[in-house]
Design a protein around this motif. Structure first.
Motif, PDB file in Angstrom:
ATOM      1  N   UNK A  70      41.547  41.064  24.060  1.00 51.93           N
ATOM      2  CA  UNK A  70      41.107  39.792  24.627  1.00 51.93           C
ATOM      3  C   UNK A  70      41.588  39.640  26.062  1.00 51.93           C
ATOM      4  N   UNK A  71      42.866  39.951  26.291  1.00 50.26           N
ATOM      5  CA  UNK A  71      43.431  39.836  27.640  1.00 50.26           C
ATOM      6  C   UNK A  71      42.735  40.780  28.603  1.00 50.26           C
ATOM      7  N   UNK A  72      42.487  42.026  28.168  1.00 50.65           N
ATOM      8  CA  UNK A  72      41.838  43.009  29.032  1.00 50.65           C
ATOM      9  C   UNK A  72      40.423  42.575  29.399  1.00 50.65           C
ATOM     10  N   UNK A  73      39.648  42.137  28.397  1.00 53.83           N
ATOM     11  CA  UNK A  73      38.276  41.723  28.669  1.00 53.83           C
ATOM     12  C   UNK A  73      38.237  40.458  29.532  1.00 53.83           C
ATOM     13  N   UNK A  74      39.199  39.573  29.301  1.00 53.69           N
ATOM     14  CA  UNK A  74      39.254  38.352  30.099  1.00 53.69           C
ATOM     15  C   UNK A  74      39.574  38.691  31.560  1.00 53.69           C
ATOM     16  N   UNK A  75      40.457  39.645  31.773  1.00 53.22           N
ATOM     17  CA  UNK A  75      40.761  40.071  33.140  1.00 53.22           C
ATOM     18  C   UNK A  75      39.553  40.731  33.799  1.00 53.22           C
ATOM     19  N   UNK A  76      38.764  41.463  33.012  1.00 56.20           N
ATOM     20  CA  UNK A  76      37.552  42.061  33.566  1.00 56.20           C
ATOM     21  C   UNK A  76      36.592  40.990  34.069  1.00 56.20           C
ATOM     22  N   UNK A  77      36.563  39.856  33.376  1.00 56.00           N
ATOM     23  CA  UNK A  77      35.691  38.759  33.811  1.00 56.00           C
ATOM     24  C   UNK A  77      36.142  38.163  35.142  1.00 56.00           C
ATOM     25  N   UNK A  78      37.423  38.328  35.459  1.00 60.81           N
ATOM     26  CA  UNK A  78      37.937  37.751  36.702  1.00 60.81           C
ATOM     27  C   UNK A  78      37.841  38.708  37.889  1.00 60.81           C
ATOM     28  N   UNK A  79      37.393  39.940  37.656  1.00 60.88           N
ATOM     29  CA  UNK A  79      37.331  40.918  38.751  1.00 60.88           C
ATOM     30  C   UNK A  79      36.513  40.418  39.942  1.00 60.88           C
TER      31      UNK A  79
END
Length: 314
Positions: A131-140
């Motif tokens: 979840x954290x990894x995918x959420x960070x991808x959304x913030x790229x």
């Protein structure tokens, strides 16, 4: 005996005062004193600038200087010719209608995208690390400036861009599509690209606070996935939806950079009008437009908060 008891009384009084002083120290400063720094920041960076804008909106001006005073001429000039006698919409109403159109389209698309992505992250990704990894991808996309992200669409949407060249080469169209760039479509596309995260984050936060036992209870009662979504998840995410909507609406209503770049300086919006007026040093007229825009945005926000009481839901 009397002397001894009289001598011991002051010591007993001092001993009784010590717990009260310790309790006062533990309680900290009074509430008004604790709120003073935040009140000063609010006053300095919000109340005073806003008051100055309202004040300047009633000033007069010429080509060279501002003329302090009190006049409604700026507001009358904004609505000059409204309504028109020929049945057409005046410039001010047309500009606000165009801005509201962009706002509504962006809000609807970001709501669907933000809700879908948040639902996937909250209920279909089991691992907290994932979840954290995918959420960070959304913030790229936020790692670069808004202008860079907007300009990145030009090689894709231009007349000789990648999309048009692909469509023409595949024989799907006979000539390049003109409406892909410098149009309402490109403006809305850029808004969605820039501001979907502002809708996604509050909704995701609301979904993560939902008790998972409620979903199990819904399934045990025989509810389908869509019924659970509509009757359980959506009502419990109302606060996140409203907060995200406020973010998107307030940003889009005042945006002028996106409209200027992606609209090819050919599409009007209220923010763009204010930017042009300030560039021509028409500060009182721009301030009057800003006050009207602020009142419009506050009315929209007030309507959203009437639908959902955010303080109670949070």
């Amino acid at each position: 005996m009397r002397g001894a008891s009289a001598a011991s009384q002051p010591g007993a009084t001092a001993t009784a005062r010590r717990p009260r002083k310790a309790a006062a120290l533990r309680a900290g400063a009074p509430a008004w004193l604790q709120a003073t720094p935040f009140s000063l920041v609010f006053l300095l960076f919000f109340i005073i600038p806003l008051s100055l804008v309202v004040m300047v909106s009633f000033w007069n001006f010429n080509e060279y200087e501002l003329l302090p005073g009190f006049t409604f001429a700026n507001y009358l000039k904004i609505f000059e010719g409204c309504p028109r006698t020929d049945g057409q919409m005046c410039v001010t109403f047309a500009t606000y209608l165009s801005t509201l159109k962009f706002c509504l389209l962006t809000w609807a698309i970001t709501l669907v995208l933000g809700f879908a992505v948040a639902y996937f992250l909250a209920f279909h990704v089991r691992s907290t690390g994932a979840q954290t990894l995918l959420f960070l991808l959304c913030t790229i996309p936020f790692w670069t400036s808004n202008v860079i992200r907007m300009i990145s669409w030009v090689p894709l949407l231009g007349r000789h861009g990648l999309i048009n060249d692909t469509l023409v080469s595949a024989g799907l169209v006979s000539q390049p599509l003109e409406w892909l760039l410098f149009s309402d479509f490109s403006v809305v596309l850029a808004f969605v690209h820039l501001y979907t995260m502002f809708m996604l984050v509050p909704i995701f936060n609301s979904m993560m606070r939902i008790d998972r036992s409620l979903l199990e209870a819904s399934r045990d009662c025989g509810a389908s996935a869509w019924q659970t979504l509509w009757n359980v998840i959506v009502p419990l995410c109302k606060s996140g939806i409203v907060i995200g909507s406020i973010f998107v609406v307030t940003i889009v209503m005042g945006d002028f950079v996106t409209v200027g770049v992606m609209g090819g300086q050919q599409i009007a919006s209220v923010g763009k009008v204010i930017q042009v007026q300030t560039s021509y040093l028409q500060f009182p007229l721009a301030a009057a437009n800003a006050v009207i825009l602020l009142a419009t945005v506050l009315l929209i926000v007030w309507s959203l908060t009437r639908v959902v009481d955010i303080r109670r839901e949070l």
